[in-house]
Design an enzyme around this catalytic site. Structure first.
Site, mmCIF file in Angstrom:
data_model
loop_
_atom_site.group_PDB
_atom_site.id
_atom_site.type_symbol
_atom_site.label_atom_id
_atom_site.label_comp_id
_atom_site.label_asym_id
_atom_site.label_seq_id
_atom_site.Cartn_x
_atom_site.Cartn_y
_atom_site.Cartn_z
ATOM 1 N N TYR A 1 33.905 -80.741 23.807
ATOM 2 C CA TYR A 1 34.586 -79.445 23.729
ATOM 3 C C TYR A 1 35.095 -79.026 25.099
ATOM 4 O O TYR A 1 36.250 -78.619 25.250
ATOM 5 C CB TYR A 1 33.602 -78.410 23.182
ATOM 6 C CG TYR A 1 34.068 -76.974 23.243
ATOM 7 C CD1 TYR A 1 34.926 -76.466 22.277
ATOM 8 C CD2 TYR A 1 33.624 -76.117 24.250
ATOM 9 C CE1 TYR A 1 35.347 -75.140 22.318
ATOM 10 C CE2 TYR A 1 34.038 -74.792 24.303
ATOM 11 C CZ TYR A 1 34.894 -74.311 23.332
ATOM 12 O OH TYR A 1 35.309 -73.007 23.383
ATOM 13 N N ILE B 1 30.965 -65.493 23.864
ATOM 14 C CA ILE B 1 31.294 -64.414 22.932
ATOM 15 C C ILE B 1 30.240 -64.405 21.827
ATOM 16 O O ILE B 1 29.887 -65.458 21.280
ATOM 17 C CB ILE B 1 32.685 -64.615 22.305
ATOM 18 C CG1 ILE B 1 33.736 -64.839 23.384
ATOM 19 C CG2 ILE B 1 33.059 -63.405 21.449
ATOM 20 C CD1 ILE B 1 35.086 -65.234 22.835
ATOM 21 N N GLY C 1 42.343 -69.978 12.942
ATOM 22 C CA GLY C 1 40.932 -69.604 12.908
ATOM 23 C C GLY C 1 40.773 -68.105 12.810
ATOM 24 O O GLY C 1 39.872 -67.518 13.419
ATOM 25 N N THR D 1 39.972 -65.998 10.328
ATOM 26 C CA THR D 1 39.208 -65.359 9.249
ATOM 27 C C THR D 1 37.872 -64.785 9.697
ATOM 28 O O THR D 1 37.247 -64.039 8.953
ATOM 29 C CB THR D 1 38.955 -66.357 8.108
ATOM 30 O OG1 THR D 1 38.205 -67.470 8.620
ATOM 31 C CG2 THR D 1 40.261 -66.851 7.507
ATOM 32 N N ALA E 1 35.736 -80.911 27.692
ATOM 33 C CA ALA E 1 36.806 -81.806 28.130
ATOM 34 C C ALA E 1 38.126 -81.465 27.426
ATOM 35 O O ALA E 1 39.197 -81.474 28.040
ATOM 36 C CB ALA E 1 36.418 -83.256 27.857
ATOM 37 N N ALA E 2 38.048 -81.156 26.125
ATOM 38 C CA ALA E 2 39.255 -80.803 25.372
ATOM 39 C C ALA E 2 39.865 -79.500 25.890
ATOM 40 O O ALA E 2 41.091 -79.383 26.011
ATOM 41 C CB ALA E 2 38.924 -80.682 23.886
ATOM 42 N N LYS E 3 39.040 -78.522 26.202
ATOM 43 C CA LYS E 3 39.550 -77.250 26.710
ATOM 44 C C LYS E 3 40.151 -77.407 28.104
ATOM 45 O O LYS E 3 41.117 -76.712 28.453
ATOM 46 C CB LYS E 3 38.437 -76.202 26.725
ATOM 47 C CG LYS E 3 37.989 -75.751 25.340
ATOM 48 C CD LYS E 3 39.120 -75.115 24.549
ATOM 49 C CE LYS E 3 38.621 -74.484 23.258
ATOM 50 N NZ LYS E 3 39.708 -73.886 22.456
ATOM 51 N N ASN F 1 43.961 -69.971 18.437
ATOM 52 C CA ASN F 1 42.580 -69.544 18.629
ATOM 53 C C ASN F 1 41.565 -70.554 18.116
ATOM 54 O O ASN F 1 40.429 -70.605 18.588
ATOM 55 C CB ASN F 1 42.359 -68.198 17.917
ATOM 56 C CG ASN F 1 40.892 -67.843 17.810
ATOM 57 O OD1 ASN F 1 40.253 -67.463 18.788
ATOM 58 N ND2 ASN F 1 40.326 -67.985 16.606
#
Length: 264
Positions: free
Chosen positions: A156, A189, A20, A22, A158-160, A88
């Site tokens: 998101y 951010i 990620g 770019t 839960a995945a983190k 990332n």
């Protein structure tokens, strides 16, 4: 024991991959590693807005098995090694509205992007790191692993949380083999992805973007520093963690959230 470090060119000769890379935080991290002397590979589905001679771009969808395999193969074929892996890539594209509006597809997509992608990349690059007895892996998680926003980013978060647990477990396994594994958990951010998230929340709640932003701040309990982080601030932390100066750090989560999480 005395260590002497060259801060200005401390990553000279190192090969680094930033997923990620770019735009947003990934772009800031890639630029920071280049400044430290590393050769940097960046990946994303779409090419960067501006090509840079000191960065190598590989187009891939890392939410798929095929995409991760492509990046692993191309990197090792071209460079023969990888010294630094920055996982990332991440984000939430699910609908707001809580658990009732989420489908299996929503959950699977978020888990593939935010958890299984780094797991696959680690598995692909670790053997050559272990063989050389050196390497650094950084997992970019989120404070939502411990402070979830259930109304907008439940899969998101839960995945983190899974990524945080996995990162600690992996560090315990590979630290004796010379590999450092660390987690960086940012708070809010200010990136283009944050802007899009505000738009989705506003749409689902029939409110304005400003009201959506305030709802996020309220859900987080406020940010004592009074603002979101800038991508370059996160990149500076990552730049230190992958450097020789951080050689004794492994298995640790570094939170960079302006004081958002209210507990110790």
């Amino acid at each position: 024991m005395e260590n002497i470090f060259n801060f200005s060119n401390e990553l000279q000769g190192k090969i680094a991959l930033v997923t990620g890379g770019t735009k947003g935080t990934g772009k800031a991290i890639a630029d920071r590693l280049v400044e430290a002397g590393a050769t940097v590979i960046i990946t994303a589905r779409n090419p960067p807005a501006e090509e840079k001679p000191d960065q190598v771009f590989i187009s891939a969808d890392l939410s798929t098995v095929e995409g991760t395999r492509k990046v692993i193969d191309k990197t090792l074929q071209k460079f023969g090694k990888l010294d630094i892996l920055i996982n990332n890539l991440g984000g939430s594209e699910t609908k707001g509205g809580g658990f009732t509006v989420l489908t299996d597809e929503d959950w699977i997509q978020s888990l593939q992007t935010n958890l299984l992608s780094p797991v696959r990349l680690d598995r692909g690059f670790l053997p050559q790191m272990i063989e050389r007895k050196t390497g650094v892996i950084i997992h970019i998680a989120s404070i939502q692993a411990k402070l979830p926003l259930y109304d907008s980013t439940l899969p998101y978060a839960a995945a983190k949380a899974g990524l945080l647990n996995y990162s600690k477990s992996l560090s315990n396994e590979v630290a004796p083999k010379g590999i450092r594994v660390l987690t960086v958990s940012p708070g809010w951010i200010m990136t283009s992805a944050s802007e899009k998230m505000m738009e989705r929340i506003a749409e689902s709640s029939n409110s304005t973007k400003e009201q959506a932003a305030k709802s996020v701040m309220d859900a987080l309990g406020g940010i004592p520093s009074g603002r979101p982080a800038q991508p370059e601030e996160v990149a500076e932390l990552v730049g230190f963690l992958v450097s020789p100066r951080a050689g004794y750090l492994t298995g640790t989560e570094f939170v960079i959230d302006g004081g958002t999480i209210p507990t110790i």
